[in-house]
Design a protein around this motif. Structure first.
Motif, PDB file in Angstrom:
ATOM      1  N   TYR A 299       0.772  -1.192  -0.254  1.00 58.27           N
ATOM      2  CA  TYR A 299       0.004  -0.086   0.099  1.00 58.27           C
ATOM      3  C   TYR A 299       0.869   1.438   0.160  1.00 58.27           C
ATOM      4  N   GLN A 300       2.130   1.428   0.902  1.00 55.27           N
ATOM      5  CA  GLN A 300       2.939   2.263   1.018  1.00 55.27           C
ATOM      6  C   GLN A 300       3.506   2.587  -0.292  1.00 55.27           C
ATOM      7  N   SER A 301       3.829   1.570  -1.031  1.00 53.51           N
ATOM      8  CA  SER A 301       4.409   1.666  -2.461  1.00 53.51           C
ATOM      9  C   SER A 301       3.675   2.383  -3.451  1.00 53.51           C
ATOM     10  N   GLU A 302       2.374   1.801  -3.558  1.00 53.99           N
ATOM     11  CA  GLU A 302       1.324   2.488  -4.264  1.00 53.99           C
ATOM     12  C   GLU A 302       1.024   3.821  -4.046  1.00 53.99           C
ATOM     13  N   LEU A 303       1.160   4.064  -2.534  1.00 59.04           N
ATOM     14  CA  LEU A 303       0.910   5.389  -2.385  1.00 59.04           C
ATOM     15  C   LEU A 303       1.833   6.589  -2.529  1.00 59.04           C
ATOM     16  N   LYS A 304       3.016   6.031  -2.419  1.00 59.48           N
ATOM     17  CA  LYS A 304       4.092   6.769  -3.082  1.00 59.48           C
ATOM     18  C   LYS A 304       4.209   7.070  -4.312  1.00 59.48           C
ATOM     19  N   ILE A 305       3.787   6.103  -5.361  1.00 59.75           N
ATOM     20  CA  ILE A 305       3.893   6.478  -6.658  1.00 59.75           C
ATOM     21  C   ILE A 305       2.538   7.657  -7.113  1.00 59.75           C
ATOM     22  N   LYS A 306       1.438   7.486  -6.274  1.00 56.95           N
ATOM     23  CA  LYS A 306       0.489   8.287  -6.219  1.00 56.95           C
ATOM     24  C   LYS A 306       1.005   9.760  -5.872  1.00 56.95           C
ATOM     25  N   ASN A 307       1.458   9.944  -4.789  1.00 56.43           N
ATOM     26  CA  ASN A 307       1.945  10.938  -4.138  1.00 56.43           C
ATOM     27  C   ASN A 307       3.078  11.887  -5.144  1.00 56.43           C
ATOM     28  N   GLU A 308       3.946  11.053  -5.799  1.00 59.57           N
ATOM     29  CA  GLU A 308       4.758  11.526  -6.575  1.00 59.57           C
ATOM     30  C   GLU A 308       4.256  12.061  -7.879  1.00 59.57           C
ATOM     31  N   LYS A 309       2.963  11.890  -8.168  1.00 57.17           N
ATOM     32  CA  LYS A 309       2.328  12.460  -9.247  1.00 57.17           C
ATOM     33  C   LYS A 309       1.704  13.922  -8.603  1.00 57.17           C
ATOM     34  N   LEU A 310       1.218  13.555  -7.737  1.00 58.19           N
ATOM     35  CA  LEU A 310       0.388  14.792  -6.828  1.00 58.19           C
ATOM     36  C   LEU A 310       1.648  15.816  -6.875  1.00 58.19           C
ATOM     37  N   SER A 311       2.660  15.547  -6.205  1.00 56.13           N
ATOM     38  CA  SER A 311       3.694  16.487  -5.936  1.00 56.13           C
ATOM     39  C   SER A 311       4.133  17.299  -7.284  1.00 56.13           C
ATOM     40  N   LYS A 312       3.915  16.807  -8.314  1.00 54.43           N
ATOM     41  CA  LYS A 312       4.139  17.700  -9.306  1.00 54.43           C
ATOM     42  C   LYS A 312       3.424  18.840  -9.649  1.00 54.43           C
ATOM     43  N   GLU A 313       2.132  18.881  -8.850  1.00 58.01           N
ATOM     44  CA  GLU A 313       1.212  19.840  -8.948  1.00 58.01           C
ATOM     45  C   GLU A 313       1.313  20.785  -7.631  1.00 58.01           C
ATOM     46  N   ARG A 314       2.068  20.353  -6.691  1.00 59.43           N
ATOM     47  CA  ARG A 314       2.092  20.857  -5.186  1.00 59.43           C
ATOM     48  C   ARG A 314       3.271  20.143  -4.359  1.00 59.43           C
ATOM     49  N   LYS A 315       4.295  20.859  -4.601  1.00 57.96           N
ATOM     50  CA  LYS A 315       5.586  20.428  -3.832  1.00 57.96           C
ATOM     51  C   LYS A 315       5.604  20.659  -2.398  1.00 57.96           C
ATOM     52  N   SER A 316       5.706  19.641  -1.783  1.00 59.22           N
ATOM     53  CA  SER A 316       5.939  20.002  -0.137  1.00 59.22           C
ATOM     54  C   SER A 316       7.309  19.995   0.159  1.00 59.22           C
ATOM     55  N   LEU A 317       7.898  20.939   1.205  1.00 59.01           N
ATOM     56  CA  LEU A 317       9.079  20.978   1.578  1.00 59.01           C
ATOM     57  C   LEU A 317       9.534  19.984   2.444  1.00 59.01           C
ATOM     58  N   ILE A 318       8.577  19.319   3.044  1.00 57.81           N
ATOM     59  CA  ILE A 318       9.040  18.383   4.391  1.00 57.81           C
ATOM     60  C   ILE A 318       8.793  16.763   3.570  1.00 57.81           C
TER      61      ILE A 318
END
Length: 372
Positions: A299-318
């Motif tokens: 689940y974490q692996s899948e979530l990481k892939i999804k979050n990487e896609k989202l991070s292109k729109e909104r980059k977090s500093l943490i």
């Protein structure tokens, strides 16, 4: 079986949704909204099929138990042959029903409205987690620090009235632990602990150091949110994709240790992700715990892939999940703990190691809000 528990939880969620849809699709405002009506009707039909297949699955499971009892007790040759034939037929039927359910679950997930895209983090914040602590560079000193950090976190959990359960422990060569995996349950667990993922570095003079030299060791912490039974990242593990191995447990455990192969190692072949457990004396219980860890890691692996896609729109500093990133240093000679992501230092290391970590966690939460 784990697959039955997973299906039961998922079907219970779907049943609630089914009753909700039953009322929604007959509302005048929905009927007059053609687009919405078609969408909800489609979801209703899929869930209806899933529930029916699941009811058939349960009936077949019940029948299978009856057949297995008959095979164990009956000595009549003809009856035994019939029972064995029925068992084979039943197993094929169960496989067919499972495939149908899995296929429809995926279809249902694909038909869901993906309006939760910007709320993924908020939804995750309320989840329980699995925490993995692993010794990195530093040998025995790293193993000792795993034990120190484990104690620090458990004292913090007690302050928040969170419950935790040890899923797996691997002892170090001399002292401490190579790995500790715990399940943590409580209020907003992931939202509180998510920033703890990464490399935790310790600088101190080990008790075994005769010349008083300062050593630097490191451990990794990973925070894995529990799988969400309500979102479209639901993980379907097909049993044929699992490689199951048994081995003898090591470490504390008296006469039981090294005499029975109760420890379990599971490998998810498509991803190569591995989970193991040796805490319980029962092979079945170890299997359940290992499966829980495996699901969380996938689940974490899948979530990481999804979050990487989202991070292109909104980059977090943490960073929240990269276990390769050095996030914190615990410097014992200076009595200091420093978080490198926010350049914050706290000079009460002794209290920090006794679970007083809330100031650091609060600072990370504040920065996240500012960035969002």
């Amino acid at each position: 079986m784990i697959i039955d528990k997973f299906l039961f939880k998922k079907i219970e969620v779907l049943k609630k949704r089914f009753y909700e849809l039953s009322f929604l699709i007959i509302k005048p405002e929905i009927i007059h909204d053609k687009k919405k009506s078609v969408k909800l009707s489609k979801e209703y039909k899929i869930i209806y099929k899933i529930i029916n297949y699941y009811n058939s699955y349960k009936e077949n499971k019940k029948y299978l138990k009856e057949i297995e009892s008959l095979i164990k007790l009956d000595s009549d040759k003809e009856l035994l042959e019939f029972a064995i034939f029925e068992k084979k037929k039943n197993l094929l039927e169960l496989e067919f029903l499972l495939n149908k359910i899995e296929s429809l679950l995926k279809k249902n997930n694909n038909t869901k409205n993906n309006n939760t895209k910007n709320n993924n983090t908020k939804n995750n914040n309320t989840k329980n987690v699995l925490m993995e602590l692993r010794a990195g560079t530093g040998g025995d000193e790293a193993c000792i620090f795993v034990e120190n950090i484990f104690r620090m976190y458990t004292m913090y959990f007690k302050e928040l009235c969170w419950k935790y359960e040890i899923l797996n422990m691997q002892q170090g060569t001399i002292k401490g632990y190579k790995e500790i995996i715990i399940e943590i349950q409580g209020k907003n667990v992931y939202g509180t602990l998510k920033f703890e993922s990464g490399v935790h570095r310790v600088q101190r003079v080990p008790s075994t150091e005769s010349q008083g030299r300062l050593h630097t060791s490191a451990i990794t912490v990973a925070i894995l949110p529990e799988e969400d039974y309500n979102n479209n990242l639901l993980i379907n593990i097909v049993l044929s994709d699992l490689k199951r191995e048994t081995f003898r447990a090591s470490g504390a455990g008296g006469q039981h240790v090294n005499k029975t192969e109760s420890a379990i190692r599971l490998t998810h072949i498509p991803t190569g992700i591995i989970a193991e457990c040796q805490e319980e004396r029962s092979q079945h219980k170890n299997y359940e715990k290992a499966m829980k860890v495996l699901r969380a890691r996938i689940y974490q692996s899948e979530l990481k892939i999804k979050n990487e896609k989202l991070s292109k729109e909104r980059k977090s500093l943490i960073s929240t999940g990269d276990r390769s990133a050095k996030i914190r240093t615990y410097n014992y000679p200076q009595g200091r703990v420093t978080d490198h992501r926010i350049n914050k230092s706290i000079y009460y290391l002794d209290k920090f190691m006794n679970g007083k970590i809330n100031e650091m966690i609060t600072a990370l939460k504040i920065l996240e809000k500012e960035n969002n």
